[in-house]
Design a protein around this motif. Structure first.
Motif, PDB file in Angstrom:
ATOM      1  N   GLU A   1      38.622 -74.113  14.689  1.00 53.67           N
ATOM      2  CA  GLU A   1      39.293 -72.896  14.227  1.00 53.67           C
ATOM      3  C   GLU A   1      40.526 -72.679  15.089  1.00 53.67           C
ATOM      4  O   GLU A   1      40.428 -72.539  16.312  1.00 53.67           O
ATOM      5  CB  GLU A   1      38.389 -71.677  14.328  1.00 53.67           C
TER       6      GLU A   1
ATOM      7  N   LEU B   1      43.590 -77.364   7.809  1.00 53.36           N
ATOM      8  CA  LEU B   1      43.265 -77.879   6.478  1.00 53.36           C
ATOM      9  C   LEU B   1      43.121 -76.771   5.445  1.00 53.36           C
ATOM     10  O   LEU B   1      43.524 -76.928   4.302  1.00 53.36           O
ATOM     11  CB  LEU B   1      41.957 -78.670   6.525  1.00 53.36           C
ATOM     12  N   THR B   2      42.506 -75.672   5.854  1.00 50.07           N
ATOM     13  CA  THR B   2      42.185 -74.622   4.898  1.00 50.07           C
ATOM     14  C   THR B   2      41.965 -73.295   5.626  1.00 50.07           C
ATOM     15  O   THR B   2      41.514 -73.295   6.775  1.00 50.07           O
ATOM     16  CB  THR B   2      40.916 -74.979   4.091  1.00 50.07           C
TER      17      THR B   2
ATOM     18  N   LYS C   1      34.787 -73.899   3.233  1.00 47.32           N
ATOM     19  CA  LYS C   1      35.253 -75.204   2.766  1.00 47.32           C
ATOM     20  C   LYS C   1      35.330 -76.212   3.910  1.00 47.32           C
ATOM     21  O   LYS C   1      34.960 -77.376   3.748  1.00 47.32           O
ATOM     22  CB  LYS C   1      36.626 -75.074   2.097  1.00 47.32           C
ATOM     23  N   ALA C   2      35.791 -75.759   5.069  1.00 46.94           N
ATOM     24  CA  ALA C   2      35.875 -76.657   6.226  1.00 46.94           C
ATOM     25  C   ALA C   2      34.483 -77.070   6.696  1.00 46.94           C
ATOM     26  O   ALA C   2      34.273 -78.222   7.084  1.00 46.94           O
ATOM     27  CB  ALA C   2      36.657 -75.987   7.351  1.00 46.94           C
TER      28      ALA C   2
ATOM     29  N   LEU D   1      33.719 -78.498  13.627  1.00 46.31           N
ATOM     30  CA  LEU D   1      34.567 -77.564  12.900  1.00 46.31           C
ATOM     31  C   LEU D   1      35.531 -76.981  13.921  1.00 46.31           C
ATOM     32  O   LEU D   1      35.111 -76.591  15.015  1.00 46.31           O
ATOM     33  CB  LEU D   1      33.721 -76.456  12.273  1.00 46.31           C
TER      34      LEU D   1
ATOM     35  N   SER E   1      42.922 -70.678  10.729  1.00 44.89           N
ATOM     36  CA  SER E   1      42.975 -71.849   9.871  1.00 44.89           C
ATOM     37  C   SER E   1      41.993 -72.869  10.433  1.00 44.89           C
ATOM     38  O   SER E   1      41.867 -73.019  11.646  1.00 44.89           O
ATOM     39  CB  SER E   1      44.389 -72.419   9.847  1.00 44.89           C
ATOM     40  N   TYR E   2      41.298 -73.555   9.544  1.00 45.46           N
ATOM     41  CA  TYR E   2      40.209 -74.435   9.967  1.00 45.46           C
ATOM     42  C   TYR E   2      40.548 -75.902   9.752  1.00 45.46           C
ATOM     43  O   TYR E   2      41.266 -76.258   8.824  1.00 45.46           O
ATOM     44  CB  TYR E   2      38.935 -74.081   9.198  1.00 45.46           C
ATOM     45  N   GLY E   3      39.983 -76.717  10.626  1.00 44.10           N
ATOM     46  CA  GLY E   3      40.129 -78.156  10.540  1.00 44.10           C
ATOM     47  C   GLY E   3      38.844 -78.816  10.991  1.00 44.10           C
ATOM     48  O   GLY E   3      37.832 -78.154  11.214  1.00 44.10           O
ATOM     49  N   VAL E   4      38.890 -80.127  11.163  1.00 46.62           N
ATOM     50  CA  VAL E   4      37.717 -80.890  11.574  1.00 46.62           C
ATOM     51  C   VAL E   4      38.103 -81.916  12.638  1.00 46.62           C
ATOM     52  O   VAL E   4      39.258 -82.320  12.738  1.00 46.62           O
ATOM     53  CB  VAL E   4      37.071 -81.623  10.374  1.00 46.62           C
TER      54      VAL E   4
ATOM     55  N   ARG F   1      36.679 -70.968   5.986  1.00 46.67           N
ATOM     56  CA  ARG F   1      35.698 -71.564   6.899  1.00 46.67           C
ATOM     57  C   ARG F   1      34.620 -72.312   6.111  1.00 46.67           C
ATOM     58  O   ARG F   1      34.187 -73.389   6.507  1.00 46.67           O
ATOM     59  CB  ARG F   1      35.062 -70.487   7.773  1.00 46.67           C
TER      60      ARG F   1
END
Length: 78
Positions: free
Chosen positions: A22, A44-45, A50-51, A20, A27-30, A48
């Motif tokens: 941040e 992405l979103t 949802k990510a 994960l 904003s969060y991604g992977v 947290r």
């Protein structure tokens, strides 16, 4: 950027790790990483939760870095 390990999976004989991410603006991604390849998708979103769900789904499905973008595109269309 902060990074948390969310899971690991084996795809054939390759260990795949799922993170994960941040960003500075919350904003969060992977990220999906093997010994030889890394792929990441940022921003992405703002959620947290949802990510984290996405990262966990990637680990359950043993998604590789090569497939990350396609899987994320499908996830965004849901």
């Amino acid at each position: 950027m902060q990074k948390w390990l969310m899971g690991k999976a084996h795809c054939q004989d390759i260990l795949v790790q799922y993170y994960l991410l941040e960003g500075e603006n919350r904003s969060y991604g992977v990220s999906v990483e093997t010994e030889r390849e890394t792929a990441q998708v940022l921003d992405l979103t703002p959620s947290r939760q949802k990510a984290e769900c996405l990262a966990n789904s990637l680990a359950r499905g043993a998604v590789t870095p090569v497939c990350l973008r396609d899987v994320v595109d499908d996830w965004l269309l849901k």
